[in-house]
Design an enzyme around this catalytic site. Structure first.
Site, PDB file in Angstrom:
ATOM      1  CB  ALA A  64      -8.359   1.414  22.233  1.00 13.48           C
ATOM      2  CD  GLU A 112      -5.113  -1.707  16.223  1.00 12.61           C
ATOM      3  OE1 GLU A 112      -5.686  -0.909  17.114  1.00 12.61           O
ATOM      4  OE2 GLU A 112      -4.590  -2.879  16.478  1.00 12.61           O
ATOM      5  CD  GLU A 132      -1.584  -0.137  19.829  1.00 11.74           C
ATOM      6  OE1 GLU A 132      -0.347   0.338  19.502  1.00 11.74           O
ATOM      7  OE2 GLU A 132      -2.648  -0.226  19.390  1.00 11.74           O
TER       8      GLU A 132
HETATM    9  N1  DAK Z   1      -7.519   7.111  25.436  1.00 14.45           N
HETATM   10  C1  DAK Z   1      -8.399   8.070  26.279  1.00 14.45           C
HETATM   11  N2  DAK Z   1      -8.099   9.343  26.570  1.00 14.45           N
HETATM   12  C2  DAK Z   1      -7.258   9.980  25.447  1.00 14.45           C
HETATM   13  C3  DAK Z   1      -6.594   9.156  24.484  1.00 14.45           C
HETATM   14  C4  DAK Z   1      -6.793   7.563  24.512  1.00 14.45           C
HETATM   15  N3  DAK Z   1      -6.201   6.947  23.649  1.00 14.45           N
HETATM   16  N4  DAK Z   1      -5.744  10.032  23.877  1.00 14.45           N
HETATM   17  C5  DAK Z   1      -5.899  11.232  24.221  1.00 14.45           C
HETATM   18  N5  DAK Z   1      -6.908  11.132  25.367  1.00 14.45           N
HETATM   19  C6  DAK Z   1      -7.254  12.398  26.280  1.00 14.45           C
HETATM   20  C7  DAK Z   1      -6.407  12.874  27.019  1.00 14.45           C
HETATM   21  O1  DAK Z   1      -6.271  11.839  28.261  1.00 14.45           O
HETATM   22  C8  DAK Z   1      -6.761  14.202  27.467  1.00 14.45           C
HETATM   23  O2  DAK Z   1      -7.817  14.192  28.238  1.00 14.45           O
HETATM   24  P1  DAK Z   1      -7.993  15.301  29.543  1.00 14.45           P
HETATM   25  O3  DAK Z   1      -6.975  15.236  30.178  1.00 14.45           O
HETATM   26  O4  DAK Z   1      -8.241  16.607  28.824  1.00 14.45           O
HETATM   27  O5  DAK Z   1      -9.275  15.006  30.206  1.00 14.45           O
HETATM   28  C9  DAK Z   1      -7.581  14.712  26.151  1.00 14.45           C
HETATM   29  O6  DAK Z   1      -7.729  13.268  25.242  1.00 14.45           O
HETATM   30  C10 DAK Z   1      -6.489  15.431  25.251  1.00 14.45           C
HETATM   31  O7  DAK Z   1      -5.356  14.557  25.078  1.00 14.45           O
HETATM   32  P2  DAK Z   1      -3.807  15.430  25.518  1.00 14.45           P
HETATM   33  O8  DAK Z   1      -4.003  16.383  26.363  1.00 14.45           O
HETATM   34  O9  DAK Z   1      -2.760  14.508  25.798  1.00 14.45           O
HETATM   35  O10 DAK Z   1      -3.461  16.064  23.999  1.00 14.45           O
HETATM   36  P3  DAK Z   1      -2.167  16.310  23.485  1.00 14.45           P
HETATM   37  O11 DAK Z   1      -2.217  17.357  22.020  1.00 14.45           O
HETATM   38  O12 DAK Z   1      -1.205  17.183  24.458  1.00 14.45           O
HETATM   39  O13 DAK Z   1      -1.215  15.015  23.073  1.00 14.45           O
HETATM   40  C11 DAK Z   1      -1.647  12.906  22.054  1.00 14.45           C
HETATM   41  C12 DAK Z   1      -2.004  14.314  21.975  1.00 14.45           C
HETATM   42  C13 DAK Z   1      -2.258  11.980  20.890  1.00 14.45           C
HETATM   43  C14 DAK Z   1      -0.063  12.553  21.761  1.00 14.45           C
HETATM   44  C15 DAK Z   1      -1.860  12.106  23.493  1.00 14.45           C
HETATM   45  O14 DAK Z   1      -3.059  12.429  23.877  1.00 14.45           O
HETATM   46  C16 DAK Z   1      -1.725  10.613  23.386  1.00 14.45           C
HETATM   47  O15 DAK Z   1      -0.405  10.239  23.339  1.00 14.45           O
HETATM   48  N6  DAK Z   1      -2.575   9.995  23.544  1.00 14.45           N
HETATM   49  C17 DAK Z   1      -2.567   8.569  23.835  1.00 14.45           C
HETATM   50  C18 DAK Z   1      -1.939   7.844  22.594  1.00 14.45           C
HETATM   51  C19 DAK Z   1      -2.235   6.451  22.483  1.00 14.45           C
HETATM   52  O16 DAK Z   1      -1.230   5.719  23.342  1.00 14.45           O
HETATM   53  N7  DAK Z   1      -2.757   5.641  21.654  1.00 14.45           N
HETATM   54  C20 DAK Z   1      -2.928   4.196  21.735  1.00 14.45           C
HETATM   55  C21 DAK Z   1      -3.944   3.818  22.740  1.00 14.45           C
HETATM   56  S1  DAK Z   1      -3.846   2.079  23.083  1.00 14.45           S
HETATM   57  C22 DAK Z   1      -7.191  -4.184  23.188  1.00 14.45           C
HETATM   58  C23 DAK Z   1      -8.051  -3.308  22.325  1.00 14.45           C
HETATM   59  C24 DAK Z   1      -7.355  -2.238  21.671  1.00 14.45           C
HETATM   60  C25 DAK Z   1      -6.102  -2.131  21.443  1.00 14.45           C
HETATM   61  C26 DAK Z   1      -5.353  -2.859  22.226  1.00 14.45           C
HETATM   62  C27 DAK Z   1      -5.733  -4.138  22.956  1.00 14.45           C
HETATM   63  N8  DAK Z   1      -7.631  -5.013  23.875  1.00 14.45           N
HETATM   64  C28 DAK Z   1      -9.196  -4.978  24.631  1.00 14.45           C
HETATM   65  C29 DAK Z   1      -6.846  -6.361  24.383  1.00 14.45           C
HETATM   66  C30 DAK Z   1      -5.595  -0.838  20.966  1.00 14.45           C
HETATM   67  C31 DAK Z   1      -5.026  -0.125  22.064  1.00 14.45           C
HETATM   68  C32 DAK Z   1      -4.712   1.382  21.658  1.00 14.45           C
HETATM   69  O17 DAK Z   1      -5.380   1.946  20.786  1.00 14.45           O
END
Ligand code: DAK
Length: 258
Positions: A64, A112, A132
């Protein structure tokens, strides 16, 4: 028509591609709204027998959208969560098969989304995880429930509590994906499977999905009864007559879809 996703139909297959590669296809409310609209198109289109879900660029979906979620209060967060649930549950409940072709990162909401699909084929470069808790939340698009149902409670807790990212081979080993292939073979493998499924009796495939998905959370007696009802629907279809006649006459079936 869509800005954050692509939806195409080729032959009997629908191709749903999350298309925000700059943000690694992160799911924001716009993406979720477009996915909901595309799912309505898919549901209404009898020509589409199976759907392949994939991501543009190096990610399937990296979760997300953290930038958007960082600004949400509880009420807004709840609304986003419900929009996500609606998309995942529509995929889960629609009586058409969805195949996730996981081309790269499938994290958080991306994992998911893959889990809401019926079958997951992963590129050997794909990575899976539920990160998360590292962000102060828990999986919010039904990950706590679907992950434990796919890989068991203990492994779901391991992955969700630790936020560990796993590779495709490990995802295959624990039953999170059904097949791992080389990146170049991903779409071809997903298409081959989708076409194989599309060549079977559509009503039978739909009833199999209904019986498996709805029966999974029932006690065995109720689930067995659900199977009886689903089988009865098949026996009431022209395609049951056609499928069995074709076998006995040693020819290919011509499905009537009724
Ligand atoms: N959200 C927004 N932007 C994201 C993103 C994300 N999940 N993942 C990557 N990006 C963006 C980065 O910020 C970056 O943007 P710029 O800096 O270039 O503007 C661009 O994508 C490229 O990412 P990286 O530079 O970080 O790329 P790398 O290859 O170095 O790293 C990575 C890839 C996948 C390891 C890293 O980007 C990363 O760790 N991303 C976050 C992964 C993550 O934590 N995903 C889980 C998100 S939480 C709920 C609703 C939903 C949910 C929970 C509750 N409610 C509303 C209550 C679910 C939650 C989630 O999914």
């Amino acid at each position: 028509m869509y800005e954050n996703i692509k939806y195409e139909v080729k032959g009997n297959l629908g191709y749903l591609t999350i298309n925000r590669p700059k943000a690694l296809n992160a799911l924001n409310t716009d993406v979720l709204a477009e996915l909901a609209d595309a799912l309505k198109e898919i549901e209404a289109d009898d020509a589409v027998k199976a759907v392949i879900v994939t991501g543009e660029g190096k990610a399937f979906v990296a979760g997300a959208d953290i930038a958007q979620m960082s600004k949400l209060n509880a009420v807004e967060g709840r609304a986003m969560m419900q929009a996500g649930h609606k998309v995942m549950n529509t995929i889960d409940q629609m009586p058409k098969p969805f195949i996730a072709a996981v081309n790269g990162f499938a994290l958080g909401g991306g994992c998911e989304l893959a889990m809401a699909c019926d079958i997951r084929i992963a590129s050997s470069k794909a990575k899976f995880g539920q990160p998360e808790v590292g962000l102060g939340i828990i999986p919010g698009f039904c990950g706590t429930q679907r992950l434990s149902r796919l890989v068991g409670k203990g492994m779901a807790k391991y992955l969700i509590y630790s936020a560990e990212m796993i590779n495709a081979e490990e995802a295959f080993r624990i039953g999170l994906v059904e097949k791992v292939v080389e990146p170049d073979a991903l779409m071809e493998t997903a298409e081959k499977l989708a076409n194989t499924i599309a060549s079977k009796a559509p009503i039978a495939v739909a009833q199999a999905k209904i019986a498996i998905n709805n029966g999974f959370d029932m006690d065995l007696k109720s689930a067995s009864q659900l199977e009886v009802e689903a089988t009865t629907v098949c026996f009431g279809s022209e395609d049951q007559k056609e499928g069995m006649a074709a076998f006995l006459e040693k020819r290919a079936p011509e499905w009537k879809k009724r």
